[in-house]
Design an enzyme around this catalytic site. Structure first.
Site, PDB file in Angstrom:
ATOM      1  N   SER A  41      14.960 -48.751  91.799  1.00 46.71           N
ATOM      2  CA  SER A  41      15.208 -50.195  91.682  1.00 46.71           C
ATOM      3  C   SER A  41      13.913 -50.953  91.988  1.00 46.71           C
ATOM      4  CB  SER A  41      16.283 -50.637  92.679  1.00 46.71           C
ATOM      5  OG  SER A  41      17.446 -49.882  92.518  1.00 46.71           O
TER       6      SER A  41
ATOM      7  N   GLU B 257      19.542 -48.271 104.920  1.00 43.65           N
ATOM      8  CA  GLU B 257      20.024 -48.652 103.584  1.00 43.65           C
ATOM      9  C   GLU B 257      21.551 -48.774 103.588  1.00 43.65           C
ATOM     10  OE1 GLU B 257      19.303 -45.824 100.401  1.00 43.65           O
ATOM     11  OE2 GLU B 257      19.577 -47.391  98.900  1.00 43.65           O
TER      12      GLU B 257
ATOM     13  N   GLY C 205      11.330 -44.486  96.323  1.00 42.93           N
ATOM     14  CA  GLY C 205      11.189 -43.325  95.438  1.00 42.93           C
ATOM     15  C   GLY C 205      11.810 -42.087  96.052  1.00 42.93           C
ATOM     16  N   TYR C 206      13.118 -42.007  95.996  1.00 44.84           N
ATOM     17  CA  TYR C 206      13.827 -40.836  96.529  1.00 44.84           C
ATOM     18  C   TYR C 206      14.368 -39.974  95.373  1.00 44.84           C
ATOM     19  CZ  TYR C 206      14.198 -42.245 101.513  1.00 44.84           C
ATOM     20  OH  TYR C 206      13.948 -42.560 102.823  1.00 44.84           O
ATOM     21  N   SER C 207      15.283 -40.559  94.555  1.00 46.09           N
ATOM     22  CA  SER C 207      16.024 -39.770  93.556  1.00 46.09           C
ATOM     23  C   SER C 207      15.103 -39.240  92.466  1.00 46.09           C
ATOM     24  CB  SER C 207      17.097 -40.632  92.899  1.00 46.09           C
ATOM     25  OG  SER C 207      17.930 -41.185  93.875  1.00 46.09           O
TER      26      SER C 207
ATOM     27  N   GLU D  60      31.559 -39.880  97.708  1.00 51.75           N
ATOM     28  CA  GLU D  60      31.890 -38.490  98.073  1.00 51.75           C
ATOM     29  C   GLU D  60      30.938 -37.995  99.161  1.00 51.75           C
ATOM     30  OE1 GLU D  60      31.619 -39.538  94.893  1.00 51.75           O
ATOM     31  OE2 GLU D  60      33.748 -39.451  94.390  1.00 51.75           O
TER      32      GLU D  60
END
Ligand code: FAD
Length: 400
Positions: A164, A247, A130-132, A378
């Site tokens: 995910s 990751e 649960g990051y984004s 990027e």
């Protein structure tokens, strides 16, 4: 430079290969990718991980007291190479094994290690990340999910996105804002949240592959015991970075790319151009040659990284190089496959005209997602430029 493994490791490789020959799920096992919509499929995937763990081949480098074997990285690298070579199904507990597990080994309390690590290995507990958030992706430190410490519990409110595996995960390792007044990188904490806690809502998002691999996760007054904090309060950014490094290494596996390229070459032998095998066409050969050079460069980079780890040297920006190079290369390999397949490229597994069970079109779309997930190309280039090459930092744009 010697790129071979010492003889005792080659003996071990033969052992692993023989085990896989005897135990690999039958072809068409249906355990690939992220398409774990069906609970029966989830159960089968867990069984496969348990079997592999039972044979001693999961997270071999973890300390023995937490269920690992204290093995060296070369041993683990061999197992990984053989799994890819055999086209074994991916592990459903990969985020636990490769991301939160190593982070807990580094930053977790003794109780957290004993409580969580063994169940990661046996797939009894599956993890998601649960990051984004809707306004915090590349600029992750802008995250707004709030956790307030009340007594001996955190009360969590907010929303995560692109999570995910949240549809079947038991636990989430989650970044939350615990001090909204502090500069943005300093007010973040790293929490372990049980997914069946009251107040959590999971809504699947359909990807362009048609699969429901990731989700939106909402938190409404979710109570999390304070012993689930990893590291210090408000120091979660440092812990989060450790997980991100793991990751990027996971997403940038050289062997996976080599195997994908080997499949592309097989496809080029199968497809035809003007009545002859496509692999004999000079234009196709040129394209395969260019890809082969990138695959080789990546293989040598992976060996360099392995050497760095074996010698215990501090790691630099290799994880970002790995992630950048491999995800873009994987996507280019699958793109070349679509060109070879021409009008057959769009045929999915249900079609009688599908080549390779329609895998290539799905992989083309999936590998595009991998260029974005875990930090976009990027962002990896910025990291390499700033931390690796010492170029000036990009100007930070003031919000508002
Ligand atoms: C398949 C997949 C699985 C995922 N799984 C998870 C998961 O399990 N858990 C989780 O927390 N997240 C997950 N994500 C989310 C992923 O981490 C984010 O999508 C990613 O970090 C990019 O954030 P964003 O989508 O908000 O794009 P943005 O950050 O809005 O970026 C949009 C575009 O702007 C570019 N950009 C942004 N900032 C800069 C800059 N400073 N310099 C140059 N270019 C810039 C980006 O490269 C990109 O092209 C997943 C994503 C995908 C695709």
């Amino acid at each position: 430079m010697d790129l071979t493994y010492p003889p005792q490791y080659e003996d071990f490789r033969r052992e692993v290969r023989a085990w896989l020959r005897r135990n690999l799920p039958a072809r068409g096992h249906g355990l690939g990718g992220l398409e774990y919509d069906d609970p029966r499929r989830v159960e089968r995937a867990k069984q496969w991980q348990r079997k592999l763990y039972g044979a001693g081949y999961v997270a071999m480098t973890w300390p023995k007291e937490y269920g690992g074997q204290g093995a060296d990285v070369l041993t683990q690298a061999i197992v990984h190479e053989e799994l890819v070579r055999a086209q074994a199904p991916p592990l459903i507990g990969q985020m636990g094994i490769q991301m939160v597990g190593p982070t807990l080994i580094q930053f977790g309390s003794e109780e957290q290690k004993r409580r969580f690590l063994p169940k990661i290995l046996t797939a009894e507990e599956i993890w998601c990340q649960g990051y984004s958030e809707p306004n915090a992706g590349s600029d992750l430190a802008s995250l707004q999910t709030r956790a307030e410490l009340v007594g001996d519990e955190f009360i969590v409110n907010g929303q995560k996105i692109w999570t995910s595996n949240a549809q079947f995960a038991d636990w989430m390792f989650c970044l939350v804002r615990t001090d909204p007044q502090a500069p943005k990188h300093r007010g973040i904490s790293y929490l372990l949240i049980e997914m069946k806690s009251p107040g959590i809502r999971v809504r699947p998002l359909v990807q362009m592959t048609g699969e429901r691999g990731f989700n939106e996760v909402c938190f409404e007054n979710v109570r999390v015991p304070c012993e689930n904090l990893v590291g210090e309060l408000n120091q979660g950014w440092q812990v989060a970075q450790a997980t991100l490094l793991h990751e990027r290494n996971m997403l940038g596996a050289a062997t996976t790319t080599q195997e994908l390229f080997a499949r592309l070459v097989r496809l080029a032998k199968l497809c035809t151009r003007q009545g002859r095998p496509a692999v004999e066409d000079p234009v196709v050969r040129q394209r395969l040659g260019a890809l082969a050079m990138r695959v080789e460069a990546m293989r040598f980079h992976a060996y360099r990284q392995l050497t760095t780890t074996v010698l215990g040297r501090p790691r630099g920006i290799e994880a970002s190089v790995n992630k950048l190079v491999s995800t873009e290369l994987n996507h280019d390999i699958t793109g070349c496959a679509l060109d070879l397949l021409a009008s057959y490229a769009t045929q999915t597994s249900e079609s009688k005209f599908a080549v390779d069970r329609g895998k290539w079109i799905r992989e083309f779309m999936f590998t595009l997602g991998m260029i974005i997930g875990g930090g976009t190309s990027e962002i990896q280039k910025n990291i390499i430029a700033e931390r690796g090459l010492g170029l000036p930092r990009e100007p930070r744009v003031a919000p508002g």
